[in-house]
Design an enzyme around this catalytic site. Sequence first.
Site, PDB file in Angstrom:
ATOM      1  N   ARG A 257     -34.353  36.536  -5.230  1.00 22.86           N
ATOM      2  CA  ARG A 257     -33.955  35.506  -6.199  1.00 22.86           C
ATOM      3  C   ARG A 257     -34.582  34.160  -5.847  1.00 22.86           C
ATOM      4  NH1 ARG A 257     -27.508  37.095  -6.747  1.00 22.86           N
ATOM      5  NH2 ARG A 257     -27.754  38.456  -8.598  1.00 22.86           N
TER       6      ARG A 257
ATOM      7  N   ARG B 168     -28.436  10.055  -3.696  1.00 23.43           N
ATOM      8  CA  ARG B 168     -28.344   9.027  -4.766  1.00 23.43           C
ATOM      9  C   ARG B 168     -29.683   8.945  -5.483  1.00 23.43           C
ATOM     10  NH1 ARG B 168     -24.397   5.492  -5.802  1.00 23.43           N
ATOM     11  NH2 ARG B 168     -23.255   5.820  -3.912  1.00 23.43           N
TER      12      ARG B 168
ATOM     13  N   ASP C 225     -27.868   9.074   3.063  1.00 24.05           N
ATOM     14  CA  ASP C 225     -29.070   9.007   2.214  1.00 24.05           C
ATOM     15  C   ASP C 225     -30.317   8.544   2.962  1.00 24.05           C
ATOM     16  OD1 ASP C 225     -27.123   7.529  -0.506  1.00 24.05           O
ATOM     17  OD2 ASP C 225     -27.229   9.581   0.274  1.00 24.05           O
TER      18      ASP C 225
HETATM   19  O1  F6P Z   1     -24.368   7.198  -0.713  1.00 26.32           O
HETATM   20  C1  F6P Z   1     -23.889   8.380  -0.174  1.00 26.32           C
HETATM   21  C2  F6P Z   1     -23.569   9.359  -1.265  1.00 26.32           C
HETATM   22  O2  F6P Z   1     -23.101  10.539  -0.694  1.00 26.32           O
HETATM   23  C3  F6P Z   1     -24.726   9.680  -2.194  1.00 26.32           C
HETATM   24  O3  F6P Z   1     -25.638  10.581  -1.609  1.00 26.32           O
HETATM   25  C4  F6P Z   1     -23.992  10.235  -3.370  1.00 26.32           C
HETATM   26  O4  F6P Z   1     -24.747  10.216  -4.560  1.00 26.32           O
HETATM   27  C5  F6P Z   1     -22.803   9.279  -3.459  1.00 26.32           C
HETATM   28  O5  F6P Z   1     -22.554   8.833  -2.122  1.00 26.32           O
HETATM   29  C6  F6P Z   1     -21.537   9.868  -4.027  1.00 26.32           C
HETATM   30  O6  F6P Z   1     -20.645   8.785  -4.189  1.00 26.32           O
HETATM   31  P1  F6P Z   1     -19.059   9.016  -4.220  1.00 26.32           P
HETATM   32  O7  F6P Z   1     -18.627   9.400  -2.832  1.00 26.32           O
HETATM   33  O8  F6P Z   1     -18.506   7.653  -4.616  1.00 26.32           O
HETATM   34  O9  F6P Z   1     -18.784  10.083  -5.222  1.00 26.32           O
END
Ligand code: F6P
Length: 321
Positions: free
Chosen positions: A163, A172, A128
């Site tokens: 398209r 996140r 992220d």
């Molecule tokens: O924090 C890294 C991340 O990949 C985010 O980008 C994503 O929203 C989240 O983890 C997904 O979490 P999990 O692996 O617990 O589903």
Amino acid sequence: MKKIGVLTTGGDAPGMNAAIRAVVRTALSYNVEVIGIERGFRGLYEKNFLNLTSRNVSGIINKAGTFLKTMRFPEFKEDRVRKVCYKNLEIEGIEGLVVIGGDGSSKGAYCLSNDFNFPVVVIPASIDNDLFGTDCTVGFDTAVNTAVSAIDNIRDTATSHNRTFVIEVMGREKGNLAIEVAVACGAEIVLVPEIKIPYERVVQLLKEQAEKGKESSIIVLAEGVDSAANLTTFLQKALPDREIRYSVLGYIQRGGTPTYLTRVLATRFGVSAVELLMQGKYPYMVGIKGTEIISIPLKEVASQTKPISDAYLEIINRMAI
Ligand code: F6P
């Protein structure tokens, strides 16, 4: 300091193994023993410990994921749980800890260090790139490359069919991943949580681009804004004469062979993290500003959020003509 621990926590990221490798090899160069803690803070709570030698970390620099495993452990927010973890560190004789993880992990690491005045250094590792104080986190470069390569493929079919594609990327609640990917793949529009753009405006932008001759478009959507399915439904209703499709990149962004940039960053961070512990400097997070490795007080990292890059948004606005 004669014995330290290392763990990976939160969402995994390419380069975590490279970071572990650098921590182990640097510590051993100081004749410091390294205890690997499996499955993040949960492993600290359950004493999932293993001695790490140089051999444990050979041949992993090019492997995504984390051989120490990781998981989310929200219970770490409880004082009682952190007390058990600290006790386990004491019993094992671990005098310092390197935590490799993302935004949530840095907050947990700060609490552990602050509660017990215990030496902790964080290596920012997350796709992220949402940690305050560092230009880049371990895994971000690899995730951007993975997403860009996937979107380049989608651009081929978008162009063939005239398209519009909505591509949902991870990140996140932040838009750092989405915006970097959008600039790199020449997206016509990028939507991030930090900047509220009404969907009516998206419709208008698509119409304006069509009037300028654009026959296909890529819209990069950060998952923190909405789902690609929702946005696609809205756009298809507003633009019934256009073909609109979507793809959710999902977990492919978390894997893949770490790029050289990710490996080098992870290695530099691992060396610096151990050096900070050896110098008795904690609680800190290692980071990078430009090409220089820096250290940021963990209290600052845990209490601030990383701003979105206005410069990149400017590029998007100017380039999507
Ligand atoms: O924090 C890294 C991340 O990949 C985010 O980008 C994503 O929203 C989240 O983890 C997904 O979490 P999990 O692996 O617990 O589903």
